[in-house]
Design an enzyme around this catalytic site. Structure first.
Site, PDB file in Angstrom:
ATOM      1  CB  ALA A 165      35.973  18.266  -6.473  1.00 32.70           C
TER       2      ALA A 165
ATOM      3  NE  ARG B 240      31.243  20.397  -2.453  1.00 33.04           N
ATOM      4  CZ  ARG B 240      30.827  19.121  -2.410  1.00 33.04           C
ATOM      5  NH1 ARG B 240      29.720  18.737  -2.985  1.00 33.04           N
ATOM      6  NH2 ARG B 240      31.537  18.221  -1.765  1.00 33.04           N
TER       7      ARG B 240
ATOM      8  CG  ASP C 284      30.651  10.853   1.785  1.00 32.63           C
ATOM      9  OD1 ASP C 284      31.112   9.718   1.602  1.00 32.63           O
ATOM     10  OD2 ASP C 284      29.594  11.242   1.286  1.00 32.63           O
ATOM     11  CG  ASP C 285      31.875  15.497  -0.218  1.00 29.77           C
ATOM     12  OD1 ASP C 285      31.018  15.000  -0.938  1.00 29.77           O
ATOM     13  OD2 ASP C 285      31.623  16.023   0.876  1.00 29.77           O
TER      14      ASP C 285
ATOM     15  NE  ARG D 220      -3.756  -0.239   2.387  1.00 27.70           N
ATOM     16  CZ  ARG D 220      -3.611  -1.342   3.143  1.00 27.70           C
ATOM     17  NH1 ARG D 220      -2.650  -1.422   4.054  1.00 27.70           N
ATOM     18  NH2 ARG D 220      -4.432  -2.346   3.025  1.00 27.70           N
TER      19      ARG D 220
ATOM     20  CE1 TYR E 139      23.902   9.979  -0.859  1.00 33.75           C
ATOM     21  CE2 TYR E 139      23.920   8.806  -2.936  1.00 33.75           C
ATOM     22  CZ  TYR E 139      24.604   9.446  -1.920  1.00 33.75           C
ATOM     23  OH  TYR E 139      25.965   9.532  -1.962  1.00 33.75           O
TER      24      TYR E 139
ATOM     25  CD  GLU F  48      28.428  14.060   2.377  1.00 34.04           C
ATOM     26  OE1 GLU F  48      28.800  13.033   2.970  1.00 34.04           O
ATOM     27  OE2 GLU F  48      28.579  14.226   1.155  1.00 34.04           O
ATOM     28  CG  ASP F  49      27.996  17.682   0.187  1.00 34.34           C
ATOM     29  OD1 ASP F  49      28.936  16.974  -0.197  1.00 34.34           O
ATOM     30  OD2 ASP F  49      26.843  17.541  -0.232  1.00 34.34           O
TER      31      ASP F  49
HETATM   32  O1  LIG Z   1      25.865  12.936  -2.344  1.00 30.20           O
HETATM   33  C1  LIG Z   1      26.256  12.470  -3.439  1.00 30.20           C
HETATM   34  O2  LIG Z   1      25.512  11.994  -4.290  1.00 30.20           O
HETATM   35  C2  LIG Z   1      27.718  12.429  -3.705  1.00 30.20           C
HETATM   36  C3  LIG Z   1      28.411  13.461  -2.922  1.00 30.20           C
HETATM   37  O3  LIG Z   1      28.796  13.255  -1.785  1.00 30.20           O
HETATM   38  C4  LIG Z   1      28.492  14.808  -3.500  1.00 30.20           C
HETATM   39  O4  LIG Z   1      28.193  14.999  -4.680  1.00 30.20           O
HETATM   40  O5  LIG Z   1      28.849  15.699  -2.726  1.00 30.20           O
HETATM   41 MG   LIG Z   2      29.032  14.975  -0.717  1.00 28.68          MG
END
Ligand SMILES: O=C([O-])CC(=O)C(=O)O
Ligand SMILES: [Mg+2]
Length: 525
Positions: free
Chosen positions: A270, A116, A228-229, A17, A62, A205-206
């Site tokens: 990057a 970012r 993570d980047d 559902r 995501y 992250e970012d």
């Molecule tokens: O989040 C994503 O798809 C990959 C990532 O870390 C980015 O682009 O900064």
């Molecule tokens: Mg990222």
């Protein structure tokens, strides 16, 4: 009083559902809002539906839809679902962190400052969904227990005027602080994190690229933290896809692996960060550092980067060419003619930068050209998969940062790779947590990349894939975690002696047994 579960709940599949309700939403953003509501109402059910339908749902929670969710977060906001630590909390950060229920049980936090987000720039406090989306991948992809995760957005202001002018903007209405003030904030934040969540692994992250490098350097030896980047996970995931792509391309052309030449379009930190990680490809194949460096070319908005260029930025110097002295090469086609690359990687956030001319040149130089347009989300990708397939007559070896569907061409179906850090970070996190590693080292990250590259099944190899199918992400994360644990042991940063005595098979079983599963519908009732 809680309303009684209606009787029909027992003889119908409520997950079905939910899926139908999800599919009835017209746009990605509406689907995101629906899923968010479902998670609020019944987190266990949300994860059940997610786990059973990952290929459909991951692109919503995501990349790419999370990009829309972030851009619009102040407008679609429904309920608190993460921690905001604002610049105004300076001096009291640990008190703010204590409001998050996980407390000492917390194992992993994803922390962004929103400066970012993907390739979308400074989104300020609207960045929180990226932390949430990454943690959902930890939960679904690696089997981390949801109640041990901590999504955090550091709200230090934003330099994007549009948000400062938006009456519904959620964040602190001010410009970002100067470096010294931010450094002080970050130091207090990291110390408070350790105090409140003593077992925590922190994923940055970012962050804007300069800060990403600075804070990783500043905190890496003191705390359990990784980026993570491009610095860690993205570099690792691209290395992994490149290992498999180079094998396919070299087999097709009858050339040695060490003959590859990689052209990076986009030389921000990057591009340079990923380029540095890709040097390991050549070094793993026996070349020296200098030889590896020679096989990498970088391009920025002014063209091929050469050492004689005046005022060259510091981070661009390492790959600047000393073997070209002619007139500056400025267009990508010219540069391709000069370099004759076997691989073209995009980290430029310039939509359609790899146009027909560029892609056809790559195909005329290579039996199987490697083309990785890595900018996220799709709206910033250097070339669409369908175009790359058409312009190379199906010969391209392709991986993008954002997902694309399979493409039909001349009666054949082609599957794209997704060179996205989502393949790597869940396994790095799981391995670090289970080994109780004190730090996340370069070698743990490199071994994660190699484990991912080696994880293709015979069927996936047969299908020419460079990344495994995402549907196997739990299994992949377990394999990556195992490689990460072994690397941690070799470097003596692990603190879980039990795992040292296990054989490789027993270690994999141990990891799989630790992966959290949502209770099934029946079990919950
Ligand atoms: O989040 C994503 O798809 C990959 C990532 O870390 C980015 O682009 O900064
Ligand atoms: Mg990222």
């Amino acid at each position: 009083m809680t309303p009684r579960t209606p009787p029909y709940f027992f003889n119908t599949d409520h997950r079905q559902r939910c899926l139908e309700q999800l599919r009835s939403k017209a746009t990605g953003l509406e689907k995101y809002i629906y899923l968010n509501g479902l998670k609020g109402r019944d987190p266990n059910l949300f994860y059940e539906v997610l786990l059973a339908n990952m290929l459909e749902i991951i692109p919503i929670l995501y990349t790419p839809t999370v990009g829309d969710a972030c851009s619009n977060y102040s407008h679609i906001w429904r309920r608190p679902e993460g921690v905001y630590v604002t610049i105004e909390h300076k001096g009291n950060i640990s008190q703010v962190l204590r409001t998050w229920a996980a407390g000492p049980a917390a194992r992993i936090a994803v922390v962004t400052d929103g400066s970012r987000i993907l390739g979308l720039g400074d989104l300020g406090a609207n960045g929180l969904p990226i932390s949430i989306g990454k943690l959902d991948l930890y939960i679904a992809g690696a089997g981390i227990r949801p109640t041990t995760t901590v999504p955090i957005c550091l709200d230090l202001g934003t330099n994007t005027q549009k948000f400062l002018d938006d009456p519904l903007y959620l964040g602190v209405r001010r410009k970002r602080p100067a470096t010294a003030e931010m450094d002080e904030f970050m130091k207090e934040f990291m110390e408070a994190m350790r105090e409140v969540f003593p077992q925590l692994l922190v994923q940055f992250e970012d962050f804007s690229t300069d800060n990403a490098f600075r804070y990783l350097d500043m905190f890496r030896s003191q705390y359990k933290v990784f980026n993570d980047d491009h610095i860690n996970s993205t570099g690792a995931v691209v290395l992994s896809g490149f290992i498999n792509s180079a094998r396919l391309a070299s087999e097709a052309a009858g050339k040695a692996l060490t003959d590859h030449r990689i052209l990076f379009f986009g030389a921000g930190s990057a591009g340079i960060g990923v380029a540095k990680q890709l040097m390991s490809f050549f070094m793993l194949n026996g070349l020296s550092e200098e030889e590896a460096r020679q096989r990498i070319y970088t391009v920025d908005s002014k063209g091929l980067i050469t050492a004689d260029r005046k005022g060259l930025q510091e981070h661009k110097k390492y790959f600047a060419r000393t073997d070209y002295a002619g007139a500056p090469l400025t267009t990508l086609v010219e540069i391709i003619e000069h370099v004759k690359p076997t691989a073209l990687l995009g980290l430029s956030t310039i939509r359609n930068a790899f146009d027909e001319d560029v892609v056809r040149r790559m195909a005329s130089l290579n039996t199987r050209p490697i083309i990785f347009p890595l900018s996220n989300p799709v709206s910033l990708c250097e070339v669409d998969y369908e175009d790359a397939i058409r312009w190379t007559n199906g010969q391209v070896i392709f991986a993008s940062g954002s997902p694309y569907n399979a493409v039909e061409h001349n009666g054949k179906s082609y599957e794209p790779g997704q060179g996205n850090n989502m393949y790597i970070f869940p396994g790095i996190g799981l391995g670090t947590i289970l080994s109780k590693a004190k730090h996340v080292t370069d070698s743990m990250v490199e071994q994660a990349a190699i484990a991912l590259a080696n994880s293709l099944t015979p069927e996936e190899k047969e299908a020419d894939l460079v990344y495994p199918r995402l549907a196997r992400i739990r299994d992949l994360s377990a394999q990556i975690a195992s490689a990460v644990i072994r690397a941690a042991q070799l470097e003596n940063v692990d603190q879980n002696n039990l795992l040292r005595s296990l054989s490789d098979d027993a270690l994999l079983d141990y990891i799989k047994a630790k992966q959290w599963e949502p209770a099934t519908g029946q079990a919950r009732l």
